[in-house]
Write a protein that holds these residues in place. Structure first.
Motif, short mmCIF file in Angstrom:
data_model
loop_
_atom_site.label_atom_id
_atom_site.label_comp_id
_atom_site.label_asym_id
_atom_site.label_seq_id
_atom_site.Cartn_x
_atom_site.Cartn_y
_atom_site.Cartn_z
N GLY A 177 0.82 -1.20 0.00
CA GLY A 177 0.00 0.00 0.00
C GLY A 177 0.86 1.26 0.00
O GLY A 177 2.01 1.24 0.39
N ASN A 178 0.25 2.37 -0.46
CA ASN A 178 0.97 3.64 -0.41
C ASN A 178 0.07 4.74 0.14
O ASN A 178 -1.15 4.62 0.16
N ARG A 179 0.70 5.83 0.57
CA ARG A 179 0.01 6.93 1.23
C ARG A 179 -1.04 7.57 0.33
O ARG A 179 -2.16 7.82 0.75
N ASP A 180 -0.68 7.89 -0.91
CA ASP A 180 -1.60 8.60 -1.81
C ASP A 180 -2.88 7.81 -2.04
O ASP A 180 -3.98 8.38 -2.03
N ALA A 181 -2.76 6.51 -2.24
CA ALA A 181 -3.96 5.69 -2.46
C ALA A 181 -4.78 5.57 -1.18
O ALA A 181 -6.01 5.55 -1.23
N ALA A 182 -4.13 5.52 -0.01
CA ALA A 182 -4.86 5.47 1.26
C ALA A 182 -5.60 6.78 1.51
O ALA A 182 -6.74 6.78 1.97
N VAL A 183 -4.97 7.92 1.17
CA VAL A 183 -5.64 9.22 1.31
C VAL A 183 -6.83 9.30 0.36
O VAL A 183 -7.91 9.77 0.73
#
Length: 154
Positions: free
Chosen positions: A65-71
């Motif tokens: 997972g990555n931050r941008d997709a989680a945001v």
């Protein structure tokens, strides 16, 4: 015996969601949700907890997972609740946990919606109808409804 255990572990891993999933399509309008670490202000009322998640599985068998997709997931979920702002409470990045590198990036917070100023009588009626629909949908509790209703009527 070892071969049987490995086959069982592999079957459990596949059955628990370690296989990759198709990414969800973005919800139009979700990009308008503001995300920050501070409270949005007195003109906002709380809708409830919200989270955004990206990634899945364990180690090389999953998707990191990555931050941008989680945001983006957080914004979509808040928008679906009717939110216009999210106050971030916690970030959980992918990490080593025991024998497994957990690939999940999770952001949790509280969703808020901006309250509209009461002007004319029809605005008050409309605001009360919106609050009632939020209560009926379970987005806000009865005590929250009563508090917000008192603010609208004033």
């Amino acid at each position: 015996m070892r071969k049987t255990i490995l086959v069982c572990v592999a079957a459990i891993a596949l059955g628990s969601g370690c296989a990759t999933k198709k990414p969800e399509a973005p919800v139009p309008g979700a990009e308008t949700v503001r995300v920050g670490t501070s409270h949005p202000g007195a003109s906002f009322f709380e809708l409830g907890p919200v989270s955004g998640v990206d990634g899945q599985g364990c180690g090389d068998d999953g998707k990191r997972g990555n931050r941008d997709a989680a945001v983006a997931s957080l914004m979509k979920n808040a928008f679906t609740m009717g939110g216009t702002h999210v106050q971030v409470q916690a970030l959980h990045e992918p990490r080593q946990m025991g024998e497994c590198f957990v690939n999940v990036y999770r952001i949790t917070g509280t969703a808020y919606r901006e309250a509209k100023a009461a002007g004319s009588g029809s605005d008050v009626v409309q605001a009360l109808r919106e609050l009632q629909s939020l209560r009926d949908a379970g987005t806000i509790t009865q005590p929250e409804f009563e508090k917000l209703k008192a603010n609208v009527i004033r």
